[in-house]
Each structure stands twice: as structure tokens, then as C-alpha cells.
Enzyme design. Sequence first.
Site, short mmCIF file in Angstrom:
data_model
loop_
_atom_site.label_atom_id
_atom_site.label_comp_id
_atom_site.label_asym_id
_atom_site.label_seq_id
_atom_site.Cartn_x
_atom_site.Cartn_y
_atom_site.Cartn_z
N TYR A 264 -1.19 0.40 11.16
CA TYR A 264 -1.41 -0.36 9.93
C TYR A 264 -0.26 -0.16 8.96
O TYR A 264 0.32 -1.12 8.44
CB TYR A 264 -2.73 0.07 9.28
CG TYR A 264 -2.83 -0.30 7.82
CD1 TYR A 264 -2.66 -1.62 7.41
CD2 TYR A 264 -3.08 0.66 6.84
CE1 TYR A 264 -2.74 -1.97 6.06
CE2 TYR A 264 -3.16 0.32 5.50
CZ TYR A 264 -2.99 -1.00 5.12
OH TYR A 264 -3.05 -1.34 3.79
N THR B 64 0.83 -1.21 0.00
CA THR B 64 0.00 0.00 0.00
C THR B 64 0.87 1.25 0.00
O THR B 64 2.00 1.24 0.51
CB THR B 64 -0.90 0.01 1.25
OG1 THR B 64 -1.51 1.30 1.40
CG2 THR B 64 -0.09 -0.25 2.51
N ASP B 65 0.32 2.34 -0.53
CA ASP B 65 1.05 3.61 -0.47
C ASP B 65 1.08 4.19 0.94
O ASP B 65 1.81 5.16 1.20
CB ASP B 65 0.49 4.62 -1.47
CG ASP B 65 -0.95 5.03 -1.18
OD1 ASP B 65 -1.57 4.49 -0.24
OD2 ASP B 65 -1.47 5.89 -1.92
N GLU B 66 0.35 3.58 1.88
CA GLU B 66 0.41 4.03 3.27
C GLU B 66 1.83 3.93 3.84
O GLU B 66 2.18 4.66 4.77
CB GLU B 66 -0.53 3.19 4.14
CG GLU B 66 -2.01 3.44 3.93
CD GLU B 66 -2.53 4.64 4.70
OE1 GLU B 66 -1.75 5.23 5.49
OE2 GLU B 66 -3.71 4.98 4.53
N LYS C 263 2.65 -2.89 7.50
CA LYS C 263 2.90 -3.16 6.08
C LYS C 263 4.36 -2.86 5.72
O LYS C 263 4.94 -3.53 4.85
CB LYS C 263 1.95 -2.35 5.21
CG LYS C 263 0.49 -2.79 5.31
CD LYS C 263 0.28 -4.24 4.87
CE LYS C 263 0.41 -4.43 3.38
NZ LYS C 263 0.05 -5.80 2.96
#
Length: 351
Positions: A152, A123-125, A156
Site C-alpha cells: 500500500y 499518507t504518512d505511510e 502511494k
Amino acid sequence: MRILVTGGAGFIGSTFVRHILATYPTDEIVVLDKLTYAGNLANLPPLSTTPRLSFIKGDICDETIVEQAMSDCDTVVHFAAETHVDRSLLQARDFMRTNVQGTYVLLEVARRQQVRHFLHISTDEVYGNACSPDGVSRPSQETDTLLPLSPYAASKVGADTLAFSYWASYGLPVTITRCSNNYGPYQYPEKQLPLFILNALEDRPLPVYGHGEHSRDWIHVQDHVEALTLILHQPESRVIGQIFNIGAHEERSTLQNARVVLEILEKPESLLSFVEDRPGNVQRHAVDTSKIARQLGWRARIPFAVGLRQTIDWYHAHPTWINTIKEQRNEFLAAALQRGMQSRSVDGVAH
């Protein structure tokens, strides 16, 4: 190709499964899914009439089940994860267990079974706020420092770096993808767009964090899975050991999304409700997709305006699917759907 799809009963995973079955008539798929609140067998084609699809209910942290599921598979596509930032702020332990420990178990089994390709979905998170090393706002690049702002995102980052290390240390054929915010049919309604759609359909307030200025790049889930499929069918030399950003260059603020949902459904702006911002909320998520465009020739094809209307139509046409989820009486979802009830309306007055 025989593919193990972890988290294949979830939103993005099930879209990938349906796409592979419809597009590649000789491929076989094994779905491994724990069926937590976000996993739903109704998202998949009927198992009884889909001979190329098999399902195993299980936890990716359970090595015995992972070994069984991965047996005879030459490819792993790893979607399974705890994914919601808001939940991670309350239940960080679950995110570390599933996203880090679960990824470790999968990588270890894949190494022993010598799979041909391990595609790790991230994810770009992981980038935090999209900006250059000197702090100038710009889309995140694959080489940027990872600066997660939520449990979160941190989980990741742990999974990403672990996957990369298995390529570097053991030669496990790993590819990592980092995608921007997905939307589309079958998305669990705790996430922004389906939450806005359901609340608007049922005349409940749409909860907008802070002043609604946080910006995200939005990609239709079908575009995302087509990018993943393209990666799987590339020569190994072009994708193994690589990280690819995936996005649509459709940046929109939370407030813009809330307003366009109300506009399409012909609902009043009085349903806008501004709520207290969540901790560590990223101001801007956007990814630079020039690498995947240059090296693989991929670009998103579904405009946000078109995809959003299709998504709204899908939720409007599937009340049974929605009601089945509501009948689970998930406390977090119930609270999310009601979040805007006692907050500030668009005129700034508390109600």
C-alpha cells in the site's frame, strides 16, 4: 469552484464533500466513486435534495469516465485509493492498479483539460518509520526519503512521485498532502479504531498486533478536511508544487487505543487479545506539521480524547449504517472482526 472529488463516497472523501457543501454555498461537487466495499452512498447527503452535488459511478482507471466526470471542473481533489495495509499484503495488484494507474489517468486528463488545481491526497505511510536520515526517531518531514514498508505504502509513493512529476514536467498545478491516521464517523470498520469500537460494543475481543507498542499520530477527519479546504483557498503561489504534512500531534500506541475504547464503553480488559504482528508493520508514524503551520497558519483543533468519545457515540447511535455494511458479507471484514477470537488474551494465555 466546481470540484471533482474522486473517492467521494468513502470515509475522508465524504467528510470533505459534506464540509464543502455546508461551508461554501456556491461551490459545486462532482463525486466519482467506484463504490467498492469502502464506498457508500449513505455517507453522502441525499442526491435528490442536494442540487450542488452530482454523482458518477466509475473507475478512475477508465479514461472515458474520468473525462466525463472532470468536464467543466476547475479543481480535482483526489482521494480515491485502495488504502488498507492488511489488504495490500494479500492483494497488492489491486493497489498498484488503482493507486498508480488510476492516478496517472487522472493526471493525464487534468493536464489535457487544464484544471486550475489538482490536490493529491497521500499518507504518512510513504515515509515508513518516522526518523531522521541517521536513524533517530522523530516526526517525518516533507523532505525525508520515502521508504515504504508495505505494498500500500509503495503504491502511494508511486502516485505521489507521479503527481509531482506532472507539476515539474508539464506545469500541472499540483499540491500533495500527507496525513497521519484519520478517525471519526463513517470510517469503514476494518481500520483500527472503528474495529475496536465495534468489537467492544458487541463484546468481541479487540485484536492488538504484537505487543501493541506500534505508535501512530491520530487526527480527527474533520481537522483533516479543514486543512485541505484551507489549501484549496490559498493563492496558487503558496501551495502549487508544494507538499504539506497534516497531523494532530496525538501519538498513541495500539494498546493505548484499545484500552481507552474499553474504558469509555466500560468493558473489561479481558477483551484485549494480542495477535501475531503483520509483516512490515511500521513502529512509529508521526509527521512534522511545522510547514503547514508556518506557511498557512493551520493547526488541528480537536483533541483526541474529545474526538474519540464523539466517534464512539456516533457508531453507537448508527446501528443501521453498521448493519448495512455487515450485510455485504465482506470476507476480509468478517475475518478482521473475528481476528482476536483464538489469540492471546491480556494475561498472555492462549484461548
